[in-house]
Scaffold this motif. Structure first.
Motif, PDB file in Angstrom:
ATOM      1  N   ASP A  88       0.832  -1.216   0.000  1.00 23.92           N
ATOM      2  CA  ASP A  88       0.000   0.000   0.000  1.00 23.92           C
ATOM      3  C   ASP A  88       0.859   1.256   0.000  1.00 23.92           C
ATOM      4  O   ASP A  88       0.547   2.239  -0.690  1.00 23.92           O
ATOM      5  CB  ASP A  88      -0.929  -0.001   1.219  1.00 23.92           C
ATOM      6  CG  ASP A  88      -2.095  -0.967   1.058  1.00 23.92           C
ATOM      7  OD1 ASP A  88      -2.385  -1.353  -0.090  1.00 23.92           O
ATOM      8  OD2 ASP A  88      -2.694  -1.351   2.083  1.00 23.92           O
ATOM      9  N   ILE A  89       1.937   1.239   0.796  1.00 19.28           N
ATOM     10  CA  ILE A  89       2.815   2.408   0.861  1.00 19.28           C
ATOM     11  C   ILE A  89       3.529   2.611  -0.479  1.00 19.28           C
ATOM     12  O   ILE A  89       3.693   3.745  -0.953  1.00 19.28           O
ATOM     13  CB  ILE A  89       3.843   2.260   2.012  1.00 19.28           C
ATOM     14  CG1 ILE A  89       3.125   2.330   3.366  1.00 19.28           C
ATOM     15  CG2 ILE A  89       4.922   3.344   1.932  1.00 19.28           C
ATOM     16  CD1 ILE A  89       4.025   2.096   4.563  1.00 19.28           C
ATOM     17  N   PRO A  94       3.889  16.169   1.972  1.00 20.23           N
ATOM     18  CA  PRO A  94       2.613  15.600   1.494  1.00 20.23           C
ATOM     19  C   PRO A  94       2.636  14.072   1.425  1.00 20.23           C
ATOM     20  O   PRO A  94       1.606  13.424   1.643  1.00 20.23           O
ATOM     21  CB  PRO A  94       2.465  16.215   0.092  1.00 20.23           C
ATOM     22  CG  PRO A  94       3.272  17.456   0.125  1.00 20.23           C
ATOM     23  CD  PRO A  94       4.440  17.158   1.019  1.00 20.23           C
ATOM     24  N   ILE A  95       3.808  13.494   1.145  1.00 18.63           N
ATOM     25  CA  ILE A  95       3.934  12.034   1.111  1.00 18.63           C
ATOM     26  C   ILE A  95       3.747  11.465   2.515  1.00 18.63           C
ATOM     27  O   ILE A  95       3.075  10.452   2.711  1.00 18.63           O
ATOM     28  CB  ILE A  95       5.303  11.618   0.522  1.00 18.63           C
ATOM     29  CG1 ILE A  95       5.388  12.061  -0.941  1.00 18.63           C
ATOM     30  CG2 ILE A  95       5.521  10.112   0.649  1.00 18.63           C
ATOM     31  CD1 ILE A  95       6.730  11.810  -1.592  1.00 18.63           C
ATOM     32  N   TYR A  96       4.356  12.146   3.516  1.00 18.28           N
ATOM     33  CA  TYR A  96       4.166  11.749   4.917  1.00 18.28           C
ATOM     34  C   TYR A  96       2.680  11.733   5.269  1.00 18.28           C
ATOM     35  O   TYR A  96       2.174  10.785   5.887  1.00 18.28           O
ATOM     36  CB  TYR A  96       4.886  12.731   5.850  1.00 18.28           C
ATOM     37  CG  TYR A  96       6.373  12.514   6.005  1.00 18.28           C
ATOM     38  CD1 TYR A  96       7.019  11.429   5.422  1.00 18.28           C
ATOM     39  CD2 TYR A  96       7.139  13.397   6.759  1.00 18.28           C
ATOM     40  CE1 TYR A  96       8.377  11.232   5.569  1.00 18.28           C
ATOM     41  CE2 TYR A  96       8.505  13.211   6.921  1.00 18.28           C
ATOM     42  CZ  TYR A  96       9.126  12.128   6.317  1.00 18.28           C
ATOM     43  OH  TYR A  96      10.463  11.941   6.469  1.00 18.28           O
ATOM     44  N   ASP A 133      -2.469   9.078   6.587  1.00 16.52           N
ATOM     45  CA  ASP A 133      -3.897   8.881   6.314  1.00 16.52           C
ATOM     46  C   ASP A 133      -4.191   7.421   5.991  1.00 16.52           C
ATOM     47  O   ASP A 133      -5.187   6.850   6.449  1.00 16.52           O
ATOM     48  CB  ASP A 133      -4.336   9.766   5.135  1.00 16.52           C
ATOM     49  CG  ASP A 133      -4.409  11.236   5.505  1.00 16.52           C
ATOM     50  OD1 ASP A 133      -4.464  11.516   6.729  1.00 16.52           O
ATOM     51  OD2 ASP A 133      -4.390  12.086   4.599  1.00 16.52           O
ATOM     52  N   LEU A 134      -3.319   6.808   5.203  1.00 16.24           N
ATOM     53  CA  LEU A 134      -3.483   5.407   4.838  1.00 16.24           C
ATOM     54  C   LEU A 134      -3.447   4.502   6.068  1.00 16.24           C
ATOM     55  O   LEU A 134      -4.339   3.661   6.268  1.00 16.24           O
ATOM     56  CB  LEU A 134      -2.371   4.997   3.862  1.00 16.24           C
ATOM     57  CG  LEU A 134      -2.167   3.484   3.655  1.00 16.24           C
ATOM     58  CD1 LEU A 134      -3.338   2.891   2.882  1.00 16.24           C
ATOM     59  CD2 LEU A 134      -0.851   3.213   2.937  1.00 16.24           C
ATOM     60  N   TYR A 157      -5.507   0.701   8.702  1.00 15.25           N
ATOM     61  CA  TYR A 157      -4.902  -0.227   9.660  1.00 15.25           C
ATOM     62  C   TYR A 157      -5.059   0.203  11.118  1.00 15.25           C
ATOM     63  O   TYR A 157      -4.555  -0.462  12.009  1.00 15.25           O
ATOM     64  CB  TYR A 157      -3.419  -0.416   9.323  1.00 15.25           C
ATOM     65  CG  TYR A 157      -3.203  -1.040   7.969  1.00 15.25           C
ATOM     66  CD1 TYR A 157      -3.343  -2.405   7.779  1.00 15.25           C
ATOM     67  CD2 TYR A 157      -2.886  -0.244   6.857  1.00 15.25           C
ATOM     68  CE1 TYR A 157      -3.148  -2.983   6.521  1.00 15.25           C
ATOM     69  CE2 TYR A 157      -2.696  -0.804   5.597  1.00 15.25           C
ATOM     70  CZ  TYR A 157      -2.829  -2.176   5.439  1.00 15.25           C
ATOM     71  OH  TYR A 157      -2.650  -2.740   4.208  1.00 15.25           O
ATOM     72  N   LYS A 158      -5.758   1.320  11.359  1.00 15.43           N
ATOM     73  CA  LYS A 158      -6.062   1.798  12.714  1.00 15.43           C
ATOM     74  C   LYS A 158      -4.794   2.018  13.546  1.00 15.43           C
ATOM     75  O   LYS A 158      -4.760   1.750  14.745  1.00 15.43           O
ATOM     76  CB  LYS A 158      -6.995   0.820  13.446  1.00 15.43           C
ATOM     77  CG  LYS A 158      -8.213   0.384  12.658  1.00 15.43           C
ATOM     78  CD  LYS A 158      -9.049   1.561  12.207  1.00 15.43           C
ATOM     79  CE  LYS A 158     -10.261   1.101  11.388  1.00 15.43           C
ATOM     80  NZ  LYS A 158     -11.002   2.242  10.804  1.00 15.43           N
TER      81      LYS A 158
END
Length: 298
Positions: free
Chosen positions: A216-217, A257-259, A264-265, A270-271
């Motif tokens: 995902d990352i 912005p990448i951070y 957010d992801l 994944y909480k």
């Protein structure tokens, strides 16, 4: 804060109820000669201590983070849950030993007294369990205390059954048998709490799909590689996560912005609560997801 105040009042009410139950059962146990009633009294006395410990831990855990405890005091509740569960297991082992000895040396038991006191104990324990039930899903500490009270209620039911049988049939070996059954049940319910609290204190990794997290990352624009992942838990709800990412040689203003996208992801999917990301260009580019060699070098 409102919820914390409610839990504090409930802890106080349950403590007072347990002290009353303990006094009644000690007197009833001595008068009736019932081991299961006396063991329930000892159990309740232990519960009063455990509930008080749980209350103190909850108060400590609510303190804000500071320079000495940068993650705050949330582990206080985990420690209290561990001590409570271990105490239950130790008490249960003691009760089993006493019950086995009672099989060898039976003594007369007054069934009606045993039955009456057990009914009072059951009603009080059910009231305590009702008070704690609401918070038992959100806190291991409250859950451990709730299990204490619930196991007392079950113990009281066992004593009631024993009291009925002894009153009707005068079969006294039912008393230690019920004591053993209740003790085994308490151990079975307490062990998962011991296992989970030790896992948290040992900073074991939470159950996350790390391969999926990596993929995902890597779907985020600009990220070339992910490595050096660490994940652990402060308490049963708060996951701490850190990772190194490799990027192209871009400006720091373009990294932020990448951070935010990574955060957010991880928050939404994944909480994960607390996230630390370290950006690199070539350093660690070929390292694996979990890299112990890098830890030693750093």
């Amino acid at each position: 804060m409102h919820s914390h105040s409610i839990n504090s009042r409930r802890f106080l009410a349950v403590t007072l109820l347990n002290l009353v139950i303990t006094a009644v059962e000690i007197v009833g146990g001595l008068l009736s000669g019932s081991l299961s009633l006396l063991s329930d009294a000892i159990h309740n006395l232990g519960d009063s201590f455990s509930i008080l410990l749980g209350f103190c831990a909850q108060e400590i855990s609510s303190r804000p983070e500071n320079e000495k405890r940068t993650f705050g005091y949330r582990r206080a509740e985990i420690l209290a849950a561990l001590l409570n569960a271990l105490f239950l297991i130790i008490i249960s082992i003691f009760l089993v030993v006493e019950a086995i000895e009672r099989f060898s040396n039976p003594s007369p038991i007054d069934g009606p007294i045993m039955l009456g006191v057990a009914i009072v104990g059951l009603l009080a324990n059910l009231a305590s369990a009702w008070l704690l039930h609401q918070g038992s899903d959100s806190s291991l500490n409250i859950k451990a205390t709730y299990l204490h009270v619930l196991s007392d209620a079950l113990s009281s039911i066992g004593v009631i059954i024993g009291g009925v049988i002894i009153t009707v049939t005068n079969i006294t070996w039912v008393d230690p048998l019920i004591t053993i059954v209740v003790a085994i049940y308490i151990c079975i319910k307490s062990w998962p709490i011991v296992h989970k609290t030790i896992s948290i204190l040992m900073q074991s990794s939470p159950k996350l799909d790390y391969s999926a997290i990596k993929q995902d990352i890597l779907q985020i624009d600009g990220i070339v590689s992910v490595h050096h992942i660490h994940a652990w838990m402060i308490d049963e709800q708060r996951i701490i996560f850190s990772a190194h990412i490799n990027l192209h040689d871009i400006k720091l203003s373009e990294v932020e912005p990448i951070y935010l996208e990574i955060e957010d992801l991880l928050h939404s999917k994944y909480k994960i609560g607390h996230i630390t990301i370290q950006a690199e260009v070539e350093r660690g580019l070929n390292e694996s997801l979990f890299n112990t060699t890098a830890d030693k070098e750093e």
